[in-house]
Design an enzyme around this catalytic site. Structure first.
Site, PDB file in Angstrom:
ATOM      1  N   GLU A  50      -4.195  20.803 -44.869  1.00 28.52           N
ATOM      2  CA  GLU A  50      -4.346  21.464 -46.064  1.00 28.52           C
ATOM      3  C   GLU A  50      -3.460  22.826 -45.653  1.00 28.52           C
ATOM      4  O   GLU A  50      -4.086  23.812 -44.747  1.00 28.52           O
ATOM      5  CB  GLU A  50      -5.846  22.152 -45.814  1.00 28.52           C
ATOM      6  CG  GLU A  50      -6.848  20.826 -46.007  1.00 28.52           C
ATOM      7  CD  GLU A  50      -8.276  21.385 -46.627  1.00 28.52           C
ATOM      8  OE1 GLU A  50      -8.820  21.027 -47.821  1.00 28.52           O
ATOM      9  OE2 GLU A  50      -8.631  22.417 -45.975  1.00 28.52           O
ATOM     10  N   HIS A  90     -11.995  23.928 -39.934  1.00 25.74           N
ATOM     11  CA  HIS A  90     -11.516  23.972 -41.223  1.00 25.74           C
ATOM     12  C   HIS A  90     -10.644  25.419 -41.264  1.00 25.74           C
ATOM     13  O   HIS A  90     -10.783  26.200 -40.367  1.00 25.74           O
ATOM     14  CB  HIS A  90     -12.659  24.247 -42.369  1.00 25.74           C
ATOM     15  CG  HIS A  90     -12.421  24.229 -43.557  1.00 25.74           C
ATOM     16  ND1 HIS A  90     -11.795  25.440 -44.177  1.00 25.74           N
ATOM     17  CD2 HIS A  90     -12.138  23.159 -44.518  1.00 25.74           C
ATOM     18  CE1 HIS A  90     -11.462  25.052 -45.532  1.00 25.74           C
ATOM     19  NE2 HIS A  90     -11.774  23.857 -45.736  1.00 25.74           N
TER      20      HIS A  90
HETATM   21  O1  G3P Z   1     -12.204  21.834 -47.549  1.00 22.87           O
HETATM   22  C1  G3P Z   1     -11.450  21.735 -48.879  1.00 22.87           C
HETATM   23  C2  G3P Z   1     -10.694  22.827 -49.115  1.00 22.87           C
HETATM   24  O2  G3P Z   1     -10.332  23.921 -48.245  1.00 22.87           O
HETATM   25  C3  G3P Z   1      -9.987  22.729 -50.250  1.00 22.87           C
HETATM   26  O3  G3P Z   1     -10.332  23.728 -51.270  1.00 22.87           O
HETATM   27  O4  G3P Z   1     -10.856  24.371 -53.537  1.00 22.87           O
HETATM   28  O5  G3P Z   1      -8.257  23.716 -53.006  1.00 22.87           O
HETATM   29  O6  G3P Z   1     -10.099  22.046 -52.891  1.00 22.87           O
HETATM   30  P1  G3P Z   1     -10.117  23.594 -52.637  1.00 22.87           P
END
Ligand code: G3P
Length: 214
Positions: free
Chosen positions: A133, A85
């Protein structure tokens, strides 16, 4: 669609969220799961919600201190684990080792990455899924599917070019059902999200909203 809720170390009640995940999962075709802190895995799994770890280390039983052993995470009730992550980065060799450790313990794997190039590298390690991400969008409430749709489409292509068995999730800023639909339209098979549920006043209502259009 797979909706994986990462609770990070947010000060939410992991049992309340897990019960909501379990209950909402029963109302939808979507697959819902929750990734609590390691110390909460056992209690969360006991709710009946699909439970994931946030991390495992590339180690075996033995002289390791302060690590997360895949077998222990599985014994506690997790059925899968995030690896690499953005907030728990590993070196490439350790990502590989963590994927192998998770496989050994029969844990499903999602390897996270920042961008399509890293997604290609992550897919080459043979996890069950990868999750793109963009770190700058994490926790902003601005969905990656809206702010940077190309990164999702390019990640889907990058993974397919390496191994079309590896599914692709996307995450960062996802908090509504429309965001989940948009992610699916871009080719993602699921979403990884945190603050939209973990920081919600009513996590169950937030989950219901997420799956409502699915
Ligand atoms: O692991 C999920 C994450 O990093 C995304 O976070 O708070 O943007 O949904 P968020």
């Amino acid at each position: 669609m797979f909706v994986l809720v990462n609770l990070k170390t947010y000060p939410c009640d992991p049992i309340e969220v897990a019960e909501a995940v379990r209950d909402v999962d029963e109302t939808t075709d979507a697959r819902l799961a929750v990734a609590p802190e390691a110390t909460h895995i056992e209690r969360v799994a006991e709710t009946g919600a699909e439970t994931w770890a946030q991390h495992v280390d590339p180690i075996e039983h033995g002289s390791n201190t302060g690590h997360a052993l895949a077998e222990s995470v599985a014994d506690a009730g997790a059925v899968g684990t995030l690896i690499n992550h953005s907030e728990r980065r590993l070196k490439l060799a350790d990502i590989d080792g963590a994927v192998r450790a998770a496989e050994r313990a029969d844990l499903e794997t999602v390897v996270c990455a920042n961008n399509p190039a890293q997604i290609g590298a992550a897919a080459a390690l043979g996890p069950d899924a990868v999750a793109v991400e963009p770190p700058e969008l994490i926790g902003t409430g601005t969905p990656v599917s809206q702010a940077d749709p190309d990164v999702v489409e390019d990640a889907v292509d990058a993974a397919a070019n390496v191994d079309d068995e590896v599914s692709v999730l996307c995450g960062a800023g996802i908090s509504t059902g429309d965001d989940v639909v948009a992610a699916g339209d871009l080719g993602a098979e699921g979403v990884l999200l945190a603050s939209g549920v973990a920081k919600a006043d009513d996590p169950k209502a937030a989950l219901e909203d997420l799956v409502e259009p699915l």
